[in-house]
Enzyme design. Structure first.
Site, PDB file in Angstrom:
ATOM      1  N   ARG A   1     -33.675 -26.155  -6.672  1.00 42.48           N
ATOM      2  CA  ARG A   1     -33.495 -26.851  -5.395  1.00 42.48           C
ATOM      3  C   ARG A   1     -34.789 -26.760  -4.576  1.00 42.48           C
ATOM      4  NH1 ARG A   1     -30.801 -30.781  -2.696  1.00 42.48           N
ATOM      5  NH2 ARG A   1     -30.604 -30.281  -0.483  1.00 42.48           N
TER       6      ARG A   1
ATOM      7  N   SER B   1       0.844  -1.207   0.000  1.00 41.49           N
ATOM      8  CA  SER B   1       0.000   0.000   0.000  1.00 41.49           C
ATOM      9  C   SER B   1       0.872   1.247   0.000  1.00 41.49           C
ATOM     10  CB  SER B   1      -0.889   0.025   1.252  1.00 41.49           C
ATOM     11  OG  SER B   1      -1.648  -1.144   1.341  1.00 41.49           O
TER      12      SER B   1
ATOM     13  N   GLU C   1      -4.372  -3.809  -6.579  1.00 42.29           N
ATOM     14  CA  GLU C   1      -4.669  -2.487  -7.182  1.00 42.29           C
ATOM     15  C   GLU C   1      -5.185  -1.522  -6.124  1.00 42.29           C
ATOM     16  OE1 GLU C   1      -4.968  -1.330 -10.786  1.00 42.29           O
ATOM     17  OE2 GLU C   1      -3.416  -2.839 -11.017  1.00 42.29           O
ATOM     18  N   GLY C   2      -4.656  -1.628  -4.923  1.00 51.75           N
ATOM     19  CA  GLY C   2      -5.104  -0.792  -3.810  1.00 51.75           C
ATOM     20  C   GLY C   2      -6.155  -1.512  -3.007  1.00 51.75           C
TER      21      GLY C   2
HETATM   22  C1  LIG Z   1      -2.567 -12.007  -6.396  1.00 56.70           C
HETATM   23  C2  LIG Z   1      -1.862 -10.704  -6.323  1.00 56.70           C
HETATM   24  C3  LIG Z   1      -1.426 -10.094  -7.486  1.00 56.70           C
HETATM   25  C4  LIG Z   1      -0.740  -8.883  -7.432  1.00 56.70           C
HETATM   26  N1  LIG Z   1      -0.249  -8.334  -8.593  1.00 56.70           N
HETATM   27  C5  LIG Z   1       0.571  -7.247  -8.505  1.00 56.70           C
HETATM   28  C6  LIG Z   1       1.248  -6.759  -9.666  1.00 56.70           C
HETATM   29  O1  LIG Z   1       1.100  -7.285 -10.770  1.00 56.70           O
HETATM   30  N2  LIG Z   1       2.099  -5.714  -9.523  1.00 56.70           N
HETATM   31  C7  LIG Z   1       2.288  -5.112  -8.323  1.00 56.70           C
HETATM   32  O2  LIG Z   1       3.086  -4.174  -8.264  1.00 56.70           O
HETATM   33  N3  LIG Z   1       1.671  -5.550  -7.204  1.00 56.70           N
HETATM   34  C8  LIG Z   1       0.813  -6.602  -7.265  1.00 56.70           C
HETATM   35  N4  LIG Z   1       0.186  -7.068  -6.133  1.00 56.70           N
HETATM   36  C9  LIG Z   1       0.439  -6.407  -4.851  1.00 56.70           C
HETATM   37  C10 LIG Z   1      -0.767  -5.687  -4.294  1.00 56.70           C
HETATM   38  O3  LIG Z   1      -1.012  -4.511  -5.012  1.00 56.70           O
HETATM   39  C11 LIG Z   1      -0.499  -5.452  -2.795  1.00 56.70           C
HETATM   40  O4  LIG Z   1      -0.588  -6.714  -2.155  1.00 56.70           O
HETATM   41  C12 LIG Z   1      -1.464  -4.479  -2.195  1.00 56.70           C
HETATM   42  O5  LIG Z   1      -1.225  -3.193  -2.671  1.00 56.70           O
HETATM   43  C13 LIG Z   1      -1.401  -4.456  -0.673  1.00 56.70           C
HETATM   44  O6  LIG Z   1      -0.078  -4.325  -0.227  1.00 56.70           O
HETATM   45  P1  LIG Z   1       0.465  -5.305   0.935  1.00 56.70           P
HETATM   46  O7  LIG Z   1       0.152  -6.688   0.521  1.00 56.70           O
HETATM   47  O8  LIG Z   1       1.892  -4.953   1.187  1.00 56.70           O
HETATM   48  O9  LIG Z   1      -0.409  -4.950   2.211  1.00 56.70           O
HETATM   49  P2  LIG Z   1      -0.098  -3.802   3.281  1.00 56.70           P
HETATM   50  O10 LIG Z   1       0.185  -2.525   2.570  1.00 56.70           O
HETATM   51  O11 LIG Z   1       0.894  -4.313   4.242  1.00 56.70           O
HETATM   52  O12 LIG Z   1      -1.502  -3.683   4.001  1.00 56.70           O
HETATM   53  C14 LIG Z   1      -1.923  -4.583   5.033  1.00 56.70           C
HETATM   54  C15 LIG Z   1      -3.261  -4.103   5.578  1.00 56.70           C
HETATM   55  O13 LIG Z   1      -3.118  -2.798   6.152  1.00 56.70           O
HETATM   56  C16 LIG Z   1      -4.028  -1.900   5.547  1.00 56.70           C
HETATM   57  N5  LIG Z   1      -3.410  -0.569   5.439  1.00 56.70           N
HETATM   58  C17 LIG Z   1      -2.147  -0.272   5.016  1.00 56.70           C
HETATM   59  N6  LIG Z   1      -1.957   1.058   5.070  1.00 56.70           N
HETATM   60  C18 LIG Z   1      -3.099   1.612   5.518  1.00 56.70           C
HETATM   61  C19 LIG Z   1      -3.537   2.944   5.769  1.00 56.70           C
HETATM   62  N7  LIG Z   1      -2.746   3.999   5.543  1.00 56.70           N
HETATM   63  N8  LIG Z   1      -4.787   3.132   6.240  1.00 56.70           N
HETATM   64  C20 LIG Z   1      -5.613   2.086   6.468  1.00 56.70           C
HETATM   65  N9  LIG Z   1      -5.259   0.794   6.244  1.00 56.70           N
HETATM   66  C21 LIG Z   1      -4.039   0.567   5.762  1.00 56.70           C
HETATM   67  C22 LIG Z   1      -4.292  -2.484   4.161  1.00 56.70           C
HETATM   68  O14 LIG Z   1      -5.502  -2.008   3.624  1.00 56.70           O
HETATM   69  C23 LIG Z   1      -4.320  -3.968   4.482  1.00 56.70           C
HETATM   70  O15 LIG Z   1      -5.582  -4.302   5.010  1.00 56.70           O
HETATM   71  C24 LIG Z   1      -0.544  -8.252  -6.182  1.00 56.70           C
HETATM   72  C25 LIG Z   1      -1.016  -8.857  -5.010  1.00 56.70           C
HETATM   73  C26 LIG Z   1      -1.649 -10.069  -5.062  1.00 56.70           C
HETATM   74  C27 LIG Z   1      -2.103 -10.710  -3.773  1.00 56.70           C
END
Ligand SMILES: Cc1cc2nc3c(=O)[nH]c(=O)nc-3n(C[C@H](O)[C@H](O)[C@H](O)COP(=O)(O)OP(=O)(O)OC[C@H]3O[C@@H](n4cnc5c(N)ncnc54)[C@H](O)[C@@H]3O)c2cc1C
Length: 404
Positions: free
Chosen positions: A288, A136, A384-385
């Site tokens: 069903r 994020s 995508e966020g």
């Molecule tokens: C199947 C899959 C495909 C993907 N494909 C791509 C890709 O092609 N390219 C790419 O670049 N990325 C990709 N991603 C990454 C994806 O965009 C990130 O997983 C996503 O942005 C969330 O980041 P994170 O997993 O680090 O979670 P974190 O950022 O660690 O977030 C963890 C939790 O904390 C919350 N949180 C974090 N900050 C805040 C805030 N300021 N306020 C409130 N809540 C917050 C989040 O909403 C979440 O619930 C992919 C992910 C998956 C699972």
């Protein structure tokens, strides 16, 4: 006569029908198998390429429509077929958006056709932003790009996480920091051409859903690419960095401009999954029987279905509005793109959960597709966020305040 219309053009109606037929005849029959195997369905991508669905020409045609609805309509139909396979086909467009959003005309013409290849030689692309410690919070990227002026080359080092098509793509678009002090304003996007030394795949993730789509780490170790692979060019980057260093506002950052454009399109994918689950559970509820009558005759079930279709239609209208605004050059003022992704993602999760409920025990088994649709839907509140990040975008837009 009113200027407002939700009518599709003749072209759009034909495209809808065309993609629906492909989703029904080619995608659905193998959806369960690829989910179980957790493998990229290259044979299906080839079929999509054969009919022109997996191609730059199709995407360019969709981008050039008059009201912005061609792409969301096509996405909804394809993902109605299956989201894992849909993403295996459309994951390439993330990389393509990265090139479109930041590249020069010359770069667009050079690289985008290579993202798709041809029916004889399928190629794919990946968009690499996220990192193990920067999902994020994109401003925390650690991947660095250093310019080697003597050779006019960029040198990339870092680890990317969660990358769709990561490591197996032919074209990787990588967002890296060229000036860590500037945080997100010091980012730039690069094309890493096919076969470049130093780029490799790390671990492949075993996922909850969309399992036909490949998601993996991408390792960048002294990856050397020509200066011409910096999207937008050096002059534009230097100008932007100088403005940022002087504390002046700069245009949208590299990754953000891509996400802005792609969020409503991704939202349309979630609607496709939700609609599949709604249609399936509506039909099931008529077939069903309990206590001698179809379960749909119970208000508890019928109302659930009424809520499902209402929410799906509401989400679709938000998606179409955002796409229409984007096509007509209207600035998002209340985070309309994020709003559509937020609503569609959450609707898809809720609708697919209700579908399981309507199917009862059968819904909970892998004999029926609704449990797969539920697993697939969940990603739409994460990538995508996340939903929280979409709320943040909307909340900041409507309040003008620094909300954390
Ligand atoms: C199947 C899959 C495909 C993907 N494909 C791509 C890709 O092609 N390219 C790419 O670049 N990325 C990709 N991603 C990454 C994806 O965009 C990130 O997983 C996503 O942005 C969330 O980041 P994170 O997993 O680090 O979670 P974190 O950022 O660690 O977030 C963890 C939790 O904390 C919350 N949180 C974090 N900050 C805040 C805030 N300021 N306020 C409130 N809540 C917050 C989040 O909403 C979440 O619930 C992919 C992910 C998956 C699972």
């Amino acid at each position: 006569m009113s200027g407002f219309t939700l009518d599709l053009t003749d072209d759009q109606s034909q495209i809808k029908e065309w993609v629906h037929t492909f989703a029904q005849d080619v995608v659905r029959p193998v959806a369960h198998e690829y989910d179980e195997r957790e493998e990229m369905p290259f044979d299906v991508i080839k079929e999509a390429s054969n009919i022109g669905l997996y191609s730059w020409e199709f995407l360019a045609q969709a981008y050039a429509d008059e009201n912005g609805l061609t792409l969301p309509i096509a996405m909804e139909e394809l993902f109605w077929g299956d989201a894992g396979i849909g993403l295996a086909i459309m994951g390439t467009t993330l990389g393509v958006s990265g090139i479109m959003g930041n590249g020069t005309q010359e770069q667009i013409e050079e690289w985008i056709p290579q993202c798709f290849g041809s029916p004889e030689k399928i190629q794919t692309a990946a968009f690499c932003v996220s990192e193990p410690d920067a999902g994020s919070d994109v401003s925390s990227l650690r991947t660095k790009a250093v310019y080697d002026e003597a050779k006019d080359e960029w040198v990339l080092n870092g680890t990317k996480a969660w990358i769709t098509n990561g490591g197996i793509a032919d074209v990787h678009v990588v967002v890296a920091s060229v000036d860590p002090e500037l945080k997100a304003r010091g980012h730039a996007s690069f094309v890493v051409p096919p076969g470049t030394k130093g780029l490799s795949q790390g671990s492949k993730y075993k996922k909850h859903g969309i399992r036909a789509s490949h998601t993996a780490e991408v390792i960048l170790e002294d990856v050397r690419i020509p200066g011409s692979c910096l999207l937008g060019g050096k002059e534009k980057l230097d100008h932007r960095l100088n403005k940022a260093r002087e504390g002046k506002s700069t245009s949208t950052q590299a990754a953000m401009s891509t996400f802005e454009a792609s969020r409503p399109i991704v939202a349309a994918q979630a609607i496709g999954i939700a609609r599949a689950a709604y249609e399936f559970s509506l039909q099931y509820s008529k077939e069903r029987f309990t206590w001698g009558k179809p379960i749909v005759q119970n208000q508890a079930i019928a109302f659930m279905l009424a809520d499902m279709i209402t929410e799906i239609d509401a989400a679709r209208l938000l998606v179409w509005r955002a796409c229409w605004m984007a096509r007509n050059g209207k600035q998002f003022v209340s985070g309309e793109g994020s709003m559509s992704k937020l609503k569609a993602g959450e609707v898809a999760v809720k609708v697919t959960e209700n579908a399981i409920q309507i199917l009862g025990g059968y819904g909970y088994t892998r004999e029926y597709p609704v449990e797969r649709w539920h697993r697939d839907a969940k990603i739409y509140t994460i990538f995508e966020g996340t939903s929280e990040i979409q709320r943040l975008v909307v909340a900041r837009a409507i309040s003008g305040e620094k909300i954390h």
